[in-house]
Write an enzyme that holds these catalytic residues in place. Sequence first.
Site, short mmCIF file in Angstrom:
data_model
loop_
_atom_site.label_atom_id
_atom_site.label_comp_id
_atom_site.label_asym_id
_atom_site.label_seq_id
_atom_site.Cartn_x
_atom_site.Cartn_y
_atom_site.Cartn_z
N GLU A 182 0.93 -1.12 -0.23
CA GLU A 182 0.14 -0.02 0.01
C GLU A 182 0.88 1.09 -0.03
OE1 GLU A 182 -2.80 -0.37 3.25
OE2 GLU A 182 -4.23 -1.46 2.00
N GLU A 372 -5.85 -8.02 -0.69
CA GLU A 372 -6.29 -7.99 0.37
C GLU A 372 -7.74 -7.72 0.16
OE1 GLU A 372 -4.74 -5.30 3.51
OE2 GLU A 372 -2.54 -5.93 2.88
#
Length: 474
Positions: A182, A372
Amino acid sequence: MSKYSFPEEFLWGGAIAANQAEGAYREDGKGLSTVDVIPHGINRMKVKLGLEEDLTLKDDEFYPSHESIDFYHHYKEDIALLAEMGFKVFRTSIAWTRIFPNGDDSTPNAAGIKFYKDLFLECKKYNIEPLVTLCHFDVPMELVNKYGSWKSREMIGFFEKYARCCFEEFDGLVKYWLTFNEINILIHSPFSGAGLYFKEGENKDQVKYQAAHHMLVASALVTKIAHEQNPENKVGCMLAGGDFYPYSCDPRDVWMAHAKDRENLFFIDVQARGKYPSYSKRVFAEKEVNIVMEENDLDILKNTVDFISFSYYASRCASKDMENQTEANVVKSIKNPHLEVSEWGWAIDPLGLRITMNTLYDRYEKPLFIVENGLGAKDTIEEDGSINDDYRIDYLRQHIMEMKEAMEDGVELLGYTSWGCIDLVAASTGEMSKRYGFIYVDKQDDGTGTLERKRKKSFYWYKKVIETNGECLI
Ligand code: BG6
């Protein structure tokens, strides 16, 4: 039953990260990471946001990463459970500080290399393909203290050395790599995202985007090295995903949503297209950001990723005046009145996954990997010992259905690893009670618990999903 079929080679699995699962924070020579100094409780946010300069460990604080779910000592038992569900892929990360405890050490730590070799061999034993993130929110603290973390250009060299060591040592065991987890989170949560903290009066944007430049160069450089090491290696970038919707059709809301999307996609634009996007010039000028670059940097950035991986928990919403904000995955958003939210206030929007997938594929035309997705929720153990997490099954089912719709739209998707396949420490809050797993771990928010593992109802459901290659979702 699902309307369409998934490709034979589709990679079903789940994801964890070293810092939220392993524990053993000083064992076998491991150095201290950024995440190890982030406490649970009221001081947590201040540290995560880079607003705390005193980063020493305090006796009166509880640090959830120190023991986590002790995956370090339970990995064999845990991988066996994942194999029982039929996992084809398992995403985890390597703790940089197990390999280079201080980050700038001249030689790697043999015990750290051994741990990961054993772990990847254990996966191979069950034909589970590891998908490995090199840096998942854990910079060596020594690099923070000595160099200011990614503020410093020297970090590129340290990261290159670390990545090169991983590619060499785990060659043949790992083929799917992600550079930074991320990467866009460094804008929203600079200390957890990139080990950054700020001094009084600093232009925070300047610090963040200069650090981003160093990370982007490092990411491109190690992508090149991975390809040279083994042409079979596939390297991905990783975005905290979720499109922004305009709150209304007021063009000013639409523009704000567009600008907010760009703020996050900026990183992936560089990693996937190999250059700074044209809009960045104006954005930087308005933020008074001046990126210091070296001559060769723009050439290095041309080493683009092979696939785009992303997390998706919620869509986001923007308006011209960003009032009435909520937060999902530390990205600020307006509350969307059309959507239900989780117990932690994260919007539940399965169709948003299809929308996000289409946006990303249209923009980059590279294969996607959902690394995710999941529902953080409190679980209850019934008197007979069962855990009936129908809410989790429901959430996952709806998202998988939309994922399939996106594939029918023409999106190429390599696989799906749901987040926290085994309960672990929540990154935002440090809680254990925010559970995502198919496997329950007896560990509580205050650190108590036996660490015993238990199959939840969703365990059997996901096993069936994988067994039928996504045909049976009931
Ligand atoms: C992502 C991270 O931000 O979301 C994970 O990559 C994190 O590390 C996950 O755990 C879910 O967030 P949380 O705060 O519920 O753990």
